[in-house]
Enzyme design. Structure first.
Site, PDB file in Angstrom:
ATOM      1  N   ARG A 106       2.973   2.909   0.811  1.00 56.13           N
ATOM      2  CA  ARG A 106       3.075   2.684  -0.584  1.00 56.13           C
ATOM      3  C   ARG A 106       1.645   3.069  -1.332  1.00 56.13           C
ATOM      4  O   ARG A 106       0.644   2.587  -0.879  1.00 56.13           O
ATOM      5  CB  ARG A 106       3.067   1.374  -0.726  1.00 56.13           C
ATOM      6  CG  ARG A 106       3.070   0.369  -2.035  1.00 56.13           C
ATOM      7  CD  ARG A 106       3.115  -0.878  -2.066  1.00 56.13           C
ATOM      8  NE  ARG A 106       4.286  -1.470  -1.357  1.00 56.13           N
ATOM      9  CZ  ARG A 106       5.127  -2.002  -2.048  1.00 56.13           C
ATOM     10  NH1 ARG A 106       5.176  -2.157  -3.385  1.00 56.13           N
ATOM     11  NH2 ARG A 106       6.186  -2.878  -1.543  1.00 56.13           N
ATOM     12  N   THR A 110       0.619   3.511  -8.066  1.00 53.76           N
ATOM     13  CA  THR A 110       2.134   3.183  -8.507  1.00 53.76           C
ATOM     14  C   THR A 110       2.660   2.223  -7.785  1.00 53.76           C
ATOM     15  O   THR A 110       3.727   1.943  -8.427  1.00 53.76           O
ATOM     16  CB  THR A 110       2.622   4.664  -8.573  1.00 53.76           C
ATOM     17  OG1 THR A 110       2.915   5.005  -7.240  1.00 53.76           O
ATOM     18  CG2 THR A 110       1.904   5.641  -9.106  1.00 53.76           C
ATOM     19  N   ASP A 202       6.332 -11.784   8.387  1.00 53.27           N
ATOM     20  CA  ASP A 202       6.423 -10.349   8.302  1.00 53.27           C
ATOM     21  C   ASP A 202       7.282  -9.986   9.757  1.00 53.27           C
ATOM     22  O   ASP A 202       6.596 -10.234  10.648  1.00 53.27           O
ATOM     23  CB  ASP A 202       4.828 -10.062   8.582  1.00 53.27           C
ATOM     24  CG  ASP A 202       4.768  -8.416   8.361  1.00 53.27           C
ATOM     25  OD1 ASP A 202       5.371  -7.671   9.428  1.00 53.27           O
ATOM     26  OD2 ASP A 202       4.110  -8.010   7.605  1.00 53.27           O
ATOM     27  N   ASP A 205       5.027  -7.650  12.417  1.00 49.49           N
ATOM     28  CA  ASP A 205       4.180  -8.493  12.908  1.00 49.49           C
ATOM     29  C   ASP A 205       4.741  -9.309  13.967  1.00 49.49           C
ATOM     30  O   ASP A 205       4.418  -9.399  15.033  1.00 49.49           O
ATOM     31  CB  ASP A 205       3.259  -9.425  11.846  1.00 49.49           C
ATOM     32  CG  ASP A 205       1.947  -8.610  11.371  1.00 49.49           C
ATOM     33  OD1 ASP A 205       1.890  -7.516  11.845  1.00 49.49           O
ATOM     34  OD2 ASP A 205       1.509  -9.119  10.385  1.00 49.49           O
TER      35      ASP A 205
END
Ligand code: URA
Length: 211
Positions: A106, A110, A202, A205
């Site tokens: 990512r 932005t 997550d 994870d």
């Protein structure tokens, strides 16, 4: 509320296994196994439209013309890293499928996802594609992965996820209305950190034990 392209699993086994998956006390080993098992169950639904042909088989009693898969070419594409957890479940149902990998990061400014790794079978444009990722949150990564597969000439693309936020489904329906989405469960909302609530935390994870 969603289009007919969104297939939410309505099955007691999926519901039961997802509940164990969501429990924060579920071990890494059990979590991994459950992701794979739910992946198998969702694959069952996602392959419902595979074309069949027939072949003649000699049973102990007689010759019979019986259904067999027509041999449609297939590829499963996990979004790195958490999507890897679902590959085994798909391959147990469709052992001849090829596996392509797609990785994204990512952009900090932005917040847009960018593809940094994409390794696909050479004939990927001729294959039916199932992109897999356990969680559909904002839909940004799935959108970027679908866009990348379309750039590579793929036109029959499905997305398989375990848990989705309504926001992610709505986003994908807007930008990729042609893509069928197979979902274990649709949750309540996304929180301010981008986690699905109630969710399961997550997924990467928990699959890889990296927390
Ligand atoms: N990715 C995850 O692993 N979990 C979430 O809740 C959202 C995105």
């Amino acid at each position: 509320m969603f289009s007919e392209k969104v297939h939410v699993m309505n099955h007691p086994l999926v519901a039961h296994k997802l509940t164990i998956l969501r429990d924060k006390n579920t071990s890494v080993k059990d979590f991994r196994e459950l992701v794979s098992e739910i992946g198998m169950l969702i694959t069952y639904e996602a392959t419902r439209d595979l074309p069949l042909t027939t072949k003649v088989v000699e049973t102990p009693l007689c010759k019979a013309e019986l259904p067999t898969l027509a041999g449609k070419k297939f590829a499963v594409v996990p979004i790195l890293r958490a999507g890897l957890g679902l590959v085994d479940g798909v391959l147990r149902m469709v052992p001849s499928a090829r596996v392509g990998h797609i990785g994204m990061f990512r952009d900090e400014e932005t917040l847009e996802p960018h593809v940094y790794f994409c390794k696909m079978p050479k004939d990927v444009a001729d294959r039916d594609i199932i992109i897999v990722d356990p969680m559909l949150a904002t839909g940004g990564s799935a959108d970027a992965a679908i866009t990348e597969m379309k750039k590579r000439g793929c036109h029959n693309i499905k997305l398989m996820v375990l848990v989705a936020a309504p926001e992610g489904i709505e986003h994908l329906q807007k930008v990729h209305p042609d893509v069928d989405i197979y979902v274990g469960a649709v949750d309540d909302h996304l929180n301010e950190h981008g986690y699905i609530v109630p969710g399961l935390g997550d997924a990467g994870d928990r699959i890889f034990g990296t927390k």
